[in-house]
Structure formats: C-alpha cells, structure tokens
Design a protein around this motif. Structure first.
Motif, PDB file in Angstrom:
ATOM      1  N   ALA A  45       0.905  -1.403  -0.176  1.00 50.70           N
ATOM      2  CA  ALA A  45       0.127  -0.005   0.100  1.00 50.70           C
ATOM      3  C   ALA A  45       0.817   1.254  -0.095  1.00 50.70           C
ATOM      4  O   ALA A  45       0.568   2.301  -0.771  1.00 50.70           O
ATOM      5  N   ARG A  46       1.926   1.189   0.834  1.00 48.23           N
ATOM      6  CA  ARG A  46       2.716   2.355   0.718  1.00 48.23           C
ATOM      7  C   ARG A  46       3.673   2.497  -0.589  1.00 48.23           C
ATOM      8  O   ARG A  46       3.636   3.759  -0.990  1.00 48.23           O
ATOM      9  N   ALA A  47       4.054   1.492  -1.244  1.00 50.55           N
ATOM     10  CA  ALA A  47       4.815   1.759  -2.633  1.00 50.55           C
ATOM     11  C   ALA A  47       3.706   2.157  -3.479  1.00 50.55           C
ATOM     12  O   ALA A  47       3.763   3.044  -4.425  1.00 50.55           O
ATOM     13  N   LEU A  48       2.319   1.599  -3.445  1.00 52.14           N
ATOM     14  CA  LEU A  48       1.396   2.232  -4.338  1.00 52.14           C
ATOM     15  C   LEU A  48       0.905   3.686  -4.284  1.00 52.14           C
ATOM     16  O   LEU A  48       0.836   4.585  -5.154  1.00 52.14           O
ATOM     17  N   LEU A  49       0.945   4.129  -2.785  1.00 52.31           N
ATOM     18  CA  LEU A  49       0.809   5.620  -2.605  1.00 52.31           C
ATOM     19  C   LEU A  49       1.837   6.233  -3.124  1.00 52.31           C
ATOM     20  O   LEU A  49       1.768   7.470  -3.799  1.00 52.31           O
ATOM     21  N   HIS A 109       3.930   5.566  -5.659  1.00 55.72           N
ATOM     22  CA  HIS A 109       3.873   5.654  -7.053  1.00 55.72           C
ATOM     23  C   HIS A 109       2.741   6.350  -7.650  1.00 55.72           C
ATOM     24  O   HIS A 109       2.942   7.091  -8.409  1.00 55.72           O
ATOM     25  N   ALA A 110       1.563   6.428  -7.032  1.00 58.52           N
ATOM     26  CA  ALA A 110       0.537   7.141  -7.753  1.00 58.52           C
ATOM     27  C   ALA A 110       0.901   8.757  -7.192  1.00 58.52           C
ATOM     28  O   ALA A 110       0.349   9.434  -8.051  1.00 58.52           O
ATOM     29  N   LEU A 111       1.454   9.218  -6.273  1.00 60.21           N
ATOM     30  CA  LEU A 111       1.890  10.625  -6.143  1.00 60.21           C
ATOM     31  C   LEU A 111       2.679  10.802  -7.137  1.00 60.21           C
ATOM     32  O   LEU A 111       2.505  11.735  -7.729  1.00 60.21           O
ATOM     33  N   ALA A 112       3.656  10.083  -7.283  1.00 56.16           N
ATOM     34  CA  ALA A 112       4.565  10.433  -8.641  1.00 56.16           C
ATOM     35  C   ALA A 112       4.053  10.401  -9.844  1.00 56.16           C
ATOM     36  O   ALA A 112       4.445  11.181 -10.754  1.00 56.16           O
ATOM     37  N   ARG A 113       2.788   9.734  -9.996  1.00 55.46           N
ATOM     38  CA  ARG A 113       2.126  10.001 -11.229  1.00 55.46           C
ATOM     39  C   ARG A 113       1.033  10.885 -11.231  1.00 55.46           C
ATOM     40  O   ARG A 113       0.375  11.160 -12.227  1.00 55.46           O
ATOM     41  N   GLY A 114       1.006  11.711 -10.305  1.00 50.81           N
ATOM     42  CA  GLY A 114      -0.023  12.961 -10.548  1.00 50.81           C
ATOM     43  C   GLY A 114      -1.236  12.590  -9.429  1.00 50.81           C
ATOM     44  O   GLY A 114      -2.145  13.455  -9.668  1.00 50.81           O
ATOM     45  N   LEU A 115      -1.459  11.431  -8.902  1.00 51.68           N
ATOM     46  CA  LEU A 115      -2.755  11.169  -8.263  1.00 51.68           C
ATOM     47  C   LEU A 115      -2.391  11.846  -6.776  1.00 51.68           C
ATOM     48  O   LEU A 115      -1.992  11.235  -6.030  1.00 51.68           O
ATOM     49  N   THR A 116      -3.094  13.100  -6.686  1.00 53.42           N
ATOM     50  CA  THR A 116      -2.561  13.659  -5.362  1.00 53.42           C
ATOM     51  C   THR A 116      -3.732  13.689  -4.505  1.00 53.42           C
ATOM     52  O   THR A 116      -3.562  14.185  -3.528  1.00 53.42           O
ATOM     53  N   VAL A 152     -18.819  15.388 -14.340  1.00 53.22           N
ATOM     54  CA  VAL A 152     -17.869  14.379 -13.385  1.00 53.22           C
ATOM     55  C   VAL A 152     -16.458  15.247 -13.177  1.00 53.22           C
ATOM     56  O   VAL A 152     -15.812  15.547 -14.223  1.00 53.22           O
ATOM     57  N   THR A 153     -16.238  15.351 -11.814  1.00 50.61           N
ATOM     58  CA  THR A 153     -14.831  16.032 -11.716  1.00 50.61           C
ATOM     59  C   THR A 153     -13.716  14.892 -11.649  1.00 50.61           C
ATOM     60  O   THR A 153     -12.836  15.468 -12.090  1.00 50.61           O
ATOM     61  N   GLY A 154     -13.945  13.896 -11.136  1.00 45.51           N
ATOM     62  CA  GLY A 154     -12.825  12.873 -11.010  1.00 45.51           C
ATOM     63  C   GLY A 154     -13.538  11.540 -10.860  1.00 45.51           C
ATOM     64  O   GLY A 154     -14.620  11.124 -10.259  1.00 45.51           O
ATOM     65  N   ALA A 155     -12.601  10.305 -10.986  1.00 48.04           N
ATOM     66  CA  ALA A 155     -13.019   8.912 -10.412  1.00 48.04           C
ATOM     67  C   ALA A 155     -12.185   8.475  -9.684  1.00 48.04           C
ATOM     68  O   ALA A 155     -10.713   8.741  -9.806  1.00 48.04           O
ATOM     69  N   ILE A 156     -12.482   7.710  -8.674  1.00 42.83           N
ATOM     70  CA  ILE A 156     -11.700   6.878  -7.748  1.00 42.83           C
ATOM     71  C   ILE A 156     -11.455   5.629  -8.194  1.00 42.83           C
ATOM     72  O   ILE A 156     -12.115   4.808  -8.580  1.00 42.83           O
ATOM     73  N   VAL A 157     -10.272   5.280  -8.265  1.00 44.76           N
ATOM     74  CA  VAL A 157      -9.511   4.079  -8.606  1.00 44.76           C
ATOM     75  C   VAL A 157      -9.202   3.227  -7.593  1.00 44.76           C
ATOM     76  O   VAL A 157      -8.320   4.050  -6.626  1.00 44.76           O
ATOM     77  N   GLY A 158      -9.216   1.880  -7.467  1.00 48.20           N
ATOM     78  CA  GLY A 158      -8.810   1.447  -6.365  1.00 48.20           C
ATOM     79  C   GLY A 158      -7.833   0.297  -6.604  1.00 48.20           C
ATOM     80  O   GLY A 158      -7.938  -0.942  -6.810  1.00 48.20           O
ATOM     81  N   PRO A 159      -6.764   0.758  -6.820  1.00 45.77           N
ATOM     82  CA  PRO A 159      -5.334   0.153  -7.499  1.00 45.77           C
ATOM     83  C   PRO A 159      -4.922  -0.915  -6.249  1.00 45.77           C
ATOM     84  O   PRO A 159      -4.872  -0.791  -5.155  1.00 45.77           O
ATOM     85  N   ARG A 160      -4.692  -2.236  -6.797  1.00 45.12           N
ATOM     86  CA  ARG A 160      -3.877  -3.201  -6.118  1.00 45.12           C
ATOM     87  C   ARG A 160      -2.372  -3.448  -6.573  1.00 45.12           C
ATOM     88  O   ARG A 160      -1.507  -4.174  -5.885  1.00 45.12           O
ATOM     89  N   THR A 161      -2.274  -2.982  -7.694  1.00 45.97           N
ATOM     90  CA  THR A 161      -0.691  -2.825  -8.124  1.00 45.97           C
ATOM     91  C   THR A 161      -0.344  -1.589  -8.780  1.00 45.97           C
ATOM     92  O   THR A 161      -1.003  -0.806  -8.987  1.00 45.97           O
ATOM     93  N   THR A 162       1.070  -1.235  -8.869  1.00 44.63           N
ATOM     94  CA  THR A 162       1.380  -0.107  -9.351  1.00 44.63           C
ATOM     95  C   THR A 162       0.948   0.018 -11.054  1.00 44.63           C
ATOM     96  O   THR A 162       0.991   0.889 -11.584  1.00 44.63           O
ATOM     97  N   GLY A 163       0.856  -1.435 -11.197  1.00 41.51           N
ATOM     98  CA  GLY A 163       0.499  -1.323 -12.881  1.00 41.51           C
ATOM     99  C   GLY A 163      -1.020  -0.717 -12.991  1.00 41.51           C
ATOM    100  O   GLY A 163      -1.396  -0.195 -14.163  1.00 41.51           O
ATOM    101  N   HIS A 164      -1.730  -1.224 -12.066  1.00 37.66           N
ATOM    102  CA  HIS A 164      -3.338  -0.562 -12.260  1.00 37.66           C
ATOM    103  C   HIS A 164      -3.178   1.021 -12.151  1.00 37.66           C
ATOM    104  O   HIS A 164      -4.037   1.541 -12.773  1.00 37.66           O
ATOM    105  N   VAL A 165      -2.210   1.615 -11.323  1.00 36.37           N
ATOM    106  CA  VAL A 165      -1.973   3.135 -11.305  1.00 36.37           C
ATOM    107  C   VAL A 165      -1.824   3.411 -12.586  1.00 36.37           C
ATOM    108  O   VAL A 165      -2.424   4.319 -13.430  1.00 36.37           O
ATOM    109  N   ASP A 166      -0.770   2.912 -13.516  1.00 37.04           N
ATOM    110  CA  ASP A 166      -0.355   3.264 -14.790  1.00 37.04           C
ATOM    111  C   ASP A 166      -1.526   3.070 -15.986  1.00 37.04           C
ATOM    112  O   ASP A 166      -1.598   4.116 -16.661  1.00 37.04           O
TER     113      ASP A 166
END
Length: 326
Positions: free
Chosen positions: A31-35, A37-44, A275-289
């Motif tokens: 979960a920490r790795a996902l957070l 990675h997501a922050l680095a990809r702009g999911l703030t 629609v302002t945004g969508a909530i994604v529930g990633p389980r892997t960094t690939g899901h984020v990408d």
C-alpha cells in the motif's frame, strides 16, 4: 490532471486513489509503495473512510495512511478525503450523522491519520433520521476549528443534495462541495438526478467503482484465463448475469481499439459532463499506470457513440423526467 472541486478553490486530481483495498487485499508495504507511485504519477488526492480496513479492524486504513503521511512528509502534497457515518463498533451511538458522532468521528479520524485537518470530510451514507440543521451545526464547528476544510456527501439521492444545499444556504453556510456516487457504463442512473442536481448546486462529482467492481475491467477474458479476482465476486458477478452480452460486445470493441477494457471504461467516466474525477482502487502499480493512460487518451465521438449503443442510458437519456417522457 487537476480539476476544481465544484464551487470551491480546492484542486483535486481527476484520478483519485481509493484505499478500500488497503488491509486484507493489499498489505501495508504494498500500500505504501502504491501511494508513493500514485503520487509520483500525479494522483494527489486520496480517498478513504473511517471504517475502511475492516478486514483487519475498523480504522486500519486511516492508520496506514497516517503512518505513510508521517514517514514521508507528504501531508502538504496531497488532498486528503475521508468519510464518517458507517458503523465503527456495535454501539448504536457509534455510527450515523448525529452532531455527536460527526464531531467525535472527526477527532478519531484526525488521530488515526496523524494530521490536523481533513481536506474533504464526506458523509458516507445518508442518515435521514438526523435533520440537516444538526449535520451542518457539527460541520460548521469543525470548519471553524480548522479541522475540516470542505464537506462532501456520498451515496446520496438528488433530494438529499437539494435539502443539504438549501439548508446550508439558509444558514449562510458553505454547503456541500461534492457528491461521491456509483457511476459507470452499467450504472447510469446518476444521469437522471445526481449529476443534474450537483451541477445545479455547483457541486463536484467524484465517481466510485468506475469499473463496477471489475466487471468492466475485462471480466470475461479474465474468467477464461483463470485470473479473475474482484470480477469473480460480489457486485461484478451479480451484474455479469444481467449484462453478459453487453460485456462481451464491450470487450470485443476494446480489442478492436487495441486498448485495455479498464482503460476504456475509466476514460468514458472521465468524459462525462459534470464528473470531476474518478476514484480508482489499485492493487498494483500497474493498475495506477493503466488509470493514468485512461486520462491521457480520451475517447473520440465515434467511440463514445458506440459505447452508448452497447450500454444505453436510462430511457431516452439525460436528466429526469425528460428521460422517460415520450
């Protein structure tokens, strides 16, 4: 990709990190790795709730996020959203939207999240036994104390949004900044009331389950490959029985486009008016990408028209009552 949340000046990422899988499906290290990675990809923007993590214990997910925020010094980099209202114990008073529980719930969330403020504090579900004046009394206290910046709702009906905003206006209060609702190609009912009401009242809309719990993420191809996880259970499994033909057509269309079904379904949600945004529930960094790819490659008019044919809107489409007046 940032967007203004409704009538506020709060800038949220159009892709929001949903954390319902943290604890049980995603362990803390992942979960920490996902957070990260997501922050680095702009999911703030991070969305959670006081009861998430129930597979471990209620509040676990907020605790995990709090440890991540404290360890990395990320608090000022993110928009932090959580929710109140769901049961937190067997105590009947430890749930709902009474002023007592909203204030106590906020204090508990702040402790778990290791922060002094919540950017978006959302009512997890409606509690129609509590008048809106009482809800706003509690929220006004928290806003005045600087513990809450903006208030949102979740899983509301159009009439709830109207009642909330009209009551807030009478109290000269800020009102709801956003509504969080279930909306995707399979579940288009929000087009009737929720989206029009939110637009009329200057609210943002954050969509949860844009893939309908994995149904629109290639459920049939995953079943054939024996790799189905979320799409083999719960809401997705139930919906597949009713929408199998449409899902089959959808996956074939995605193959024709050369795009992942999850990417196409998410791109459709992001294309919707209101629609302002969508909530994604990633389980892997690939899901984020994959989610980022959906935002970077919008669908064309012909592709949107084809999706409307596969998953038709309710009635004639558009807001009620015109959608069913023939």
């Amino acid at each position: 990709m940032l967007a203004r949340l409704g009538h506020t000046d709060l800038q949220v990422s159009r892709l929001v990190v949903g954390t319902v899988n943290f604890g049980g499906r995603v362990g803390e290290d992942d979960a920490r790795a996902l957070l990260d990675h997501a922050l680095a990809r702009g999911l703030t923007t991070i969305d959670t709730a006081d009861n998430y993590g129930w597979r471990e214990h209620r509040g676990y997910t907020e605790e995990l996020i709090g440890r991540w925020l404290a360890a990395g010094g990320h608090r000022d980099e993110v928009v932090l959203a959580t929710k109140v209202g769901s049961p937190m114990s067997d105590d009947p008073a430890d749930r709902g939207l009474s002023a007592r529980h909203i204030v106590a719930g906020c204090e508990a969330s702040l402790r778990r999240l290791r922060t002094d403020r919540i950017d978006l504090y959302q009512l997890h579900q409606m509690d129609r036994a509590v008048p809106w004046d009482e809800i706003w009394q509690a929220m006004e206290i928290l806003i005045e104390q600087g513990k809450v910046r903006y208030v949102g709702s979740s899983n509301a009906a159009g009439r709830d949004l109207a009642a909330a905003q009209e009551t807030a206006a009478r109290r000269n209060g800020p009102g709801l900044a956003s509504e969080q609702c279930l909306y995707n190609l399979v579940t288009r009912q929000p087009e009737l009331e929720i989206l029009p009401a939110a637009t009329a009242y200057g609210m943002g809309v954050l969509v949860w389950s844009p893939l309908h719990s994995g149904l629109l993420g290639g459920a049939l191809r995953k079943q054939r490959a024996g790799t189905a996880v979320k799409s083999a259970q719960g809401r997705a499994q139930t919906a597949l029985a009713a929408h199998r033909a449409a899902v089959e057509e959808f996956e074939t269309f995605c193959d024709h486009l050369g795009r992942n079904p999850a990417e196409v379904a998410l791109a459709w949600v992001l294309s919707r008016p209101g629609v302002t945004g969508a909530i994604v529930g990633p389980r892997t960094t690939g899901h984020v990408d994959d989610s980022v790819a959906a935002g970077e490659r919008p669908l064309g008019e012909d592709e949107l028209r084809r999706l409307d044919e596969t998953f038709p809107p309710v009635g004639r489409g558009g807001p009620a009552p015109d959608a069913w007046l023939f």
